[in-house]
Write an enzyme that holds these catalytic residues in place. Sequence first.
Site, short mmCIF file in Angstrom:
data_model
loop_
_atom_site.label_atom_id
_atom_site.label_comp_id
_atom_site.label_asym_id
_atom_site.label_seq_id
_atom_site.Cartn_x
_atom_site.Cartn_y
_atom_site.Cartn_z
N PRO A 57 3.13 12.66 -16.56
CG PRO A 57 1.74 11.89 -18.28
CD PRO A 57 2.46 11.45 -17.05
CG PHE A 59 -3.49 18.97 -17.55
CD1 PHE A 59 -3.58 17.59 -17.45
CD2 PHE A 59 -4.46 19.74 -16.91
CE1 PHE A 59 -4.58 16.99 -16.71
CE2 PHE A 59 -5.47 19.15 -16.18
CZ PHE A 59 -5.53 17.78 -16.07
NE ARG A 60 -3.83 24.04 -19.54
CZ ARG A 60 -4.27 23.56 -18.38
NH1 ARG A 60 -3.42 23.15 -17.47
NH2 ARG A 60 -5.56 23.51 -18.12
CG ASN A 131 0.84 18.36 -8.83
OD1 ASN A 131 0.32 18.95 -9.77
ND2 ASN A 131 2.13 18.43 -8.58
CG HIS A 150 -7.05 21.26 -8.57
ND1 HIS A 150 -6.29 21.57 -9.67
CD2 HIS A 150 -7.62 22.43 -8.18
CE1 HIS A 150 -6.40 22.87 -9.92
NE2 HIS A 150 -7.19 23.41 -9.04
P1 CNA Z 1 0.03 22.31 -16.64
O1 CNA Z 1 -0.99 23.25 -17.14
O2 CNA Z 1 0.28 21.07 -17.42
O3 CNA Z 1 1.40 23.15 -16.55
C1 CNA Z 1 2.62 22.58 -16.17
C2 CNA Z 1 3.66 23.68 -16.20
O4 CNA Z 1 4.87 23.15 -15.66
C3 CNA Z 1 3.99 24.20 -17.59
O5 CNA Z 1 4.17 25.59 -17.54
C4 CNA Z 1 5.31 23.48 -17.93
O6 CNA Z 1 6.15 24.24 -18.79
C5 CNA Z 1 5.93 23.37 -16.56
N1 CNA Z 1 6.82 22.23 -16.40
C6 CNA Z 1 6.63 20.94 -16.78
N2 CNA Z 1 7.64 20.17 -16.34
C7 CNA Z 1 8.50 21.01 -15.69
C8 CNA Z 1 9.72 20.80 -15.01
N3 CNA Z 1 10.29 19.58 -14.89
N4 CNA Z 1 10.33 21.87 -14.47
C9 CNA Z 1 9.78 23.11 -14.56
N5 CNA Z 1 8.62 23.35 -15.18
C10 CNA Z 1 7.98 22.30 -15.72
O7 CNA Z 1 -0.23 21.89 -15.13
P2 CNA Z 1 -0.87 22.75 -13.94
O8 CNA Z 1 -0.55 22.01 -12.73
O9 CNA Z 1 -0.52 24.18 -14.04
O10 CNA Z 1 -2.42 22.63 -14.29
C11 CNA Z 1 -3.31 22.37 -13.33
C12 CNA Z 1 -3.96 20.98 -13.47
C13 CNA Z 1 -3.00 19.91 -13.86
C14 CNA Z 1 -4.47 20.55 -12.15
O11 CNA Z 1 -5.86 20.48 -12.17
C15 CNA Z 1 -3.87 19.16 -11.87
O12 CNA Z 1 -4.76 18.31 -11.21
C16 CNA Z 1 -3.52 18.65 -13.20
N6 CNA Z 1 -2.50 17.59 -13.31
C17 CNA Z 1 -1.90 17.05 -12.23
C18 CNA Z 1 -0.95 16.07 -12.38
C19 CNA Z 1 -0.32 15.48 -11.13
O13 CNA Z 1 -0.98 15.32 -10.12
N7 CNA Z 1 0.97 15.16 -11.21
C20 CNA Z 1 -0.60 15.62 -13.65
C21 CNA Z 1 -1.24 16.19 -14.76
C22 CNA Z 1 -2.19 17.17 -14.57
#
Ligand code: CNA
Length: 320
Positions: A57, A59-60, A131, A150
């Site tokens: 998942p 974050f937002r 990520n 990060h």
């Molecule tokens: P965020 O703030 O959760 O934003 C994610 C963005 O991606 C949003 O605009 C969503 O609409 C969009 N989105 C989600 N799924 C899809 C998809 N399949 N296709 C297109 N768009 C999509 O996450 P950010 O990365 O911007 O925020 C930064 C944080 C999140 C960092 O500090 C990370 O470490 C942290 N994070 C990382 C992970 C990971 O490593 N996979 C998971 C959760 C959070």
Amino acid sequence: MERIQKYLAQKLRLFDSSEKVLREPSITGIIDYIKENENCKIITMAGAGISTSAGIPDFRSPSSGLYHNLAKYNLPHPQAIFELDFFMENPEPFFMLAKELLPEGFKPTPSHYFIRLLWEKGLLLRHYTQNIDTLERMAGLPPEKLVEAHGTFHTGRCLKCRAPYTLPWMKEKIIEGVIPKCEECNEGVVKPDIVLFGEMLPERFHYLTDRDFAQADLLIIMGSSLVVQPFASLVDRVRSDCPRLLINKEKVGMQDRLSRFLGLRQGLIFDERSGRDVAWIGACDAGCQLLADELGWGDELKDLIKKEHERLDAENTKKN
Ligand code: CNA
């Protein structure tokens, strides 16, 4: 107002000249631009959205995002789970969440393999990721092409004596539901090398952003809400004639009204004023496959994903 903007533009040299660098501000314009620039140096910037289709998942995102599912951890506020001060006081919620998120059985997505393909084609200047899930490494992107802004779960360190630990060591403890404690000093908690709020970004991030962004010919931003700084404002570090493509489920990172009024170079501009910014709204994997198809690499991308997923499945079967 125009005179004020011009004055600021000249004095502060901060304005966005918004040169028309694309034939048309669309995904077609970007594809033509790549085809016409044989040695196009591409920087990719990614966020959690490139990993959601792997089952991790973000974050937002409403309802599925981590911030909407933290009630069980009894936090003072959702972000506390990723804050250093809170972690020092009470690391338990972080490790409970880590148990759910650990890169166990997750496989890189088509977006990850598209980035690898950019590298194989000699077009990837660098991949900057927020990520921490290590999927870029798993997709075979070489470490020198990768900036994990990060940090990463790949390694960890004792907070007291700094003794280093590996992912398999930390994973074993986390999966058992035990807080990893240092076996050298027997005192410190072992924290994965991810950057919590309140910690400095890796030296490599600062060193390479200074070098890379001025050289880029194209910036592709994927799956990020572009709200976490300083990562988000990297979009402003490319030259004013460098096209910027956003592939995301929603439009993000847009120029705010004050910057627009002052003519400052801040944020993405997706309207008629821009000759270089393009938003492709949809799933990252679909956007990457579209780009690959139009660049003539569609089948190559599909084959790469199939081959690599089979390899990872075979490795997992051997382990279990
Ligand atoms: P965020 O703030 O959760 O934003 C994610 C963005 O991606 C949003 O605009 C969503 O609409 C969009 N989105 C989600 N799924 C899809 C998809 N399949 N296709 C297109 N768009 C999509 O996450 P950010 O990365 O911007 O925020 C930064 C944080 C999140 C960092 O500090 C990370 O470490 C942290 N994070 C990382 C992970 C990971 O490593 N996979 C998971 C959760 C959070």
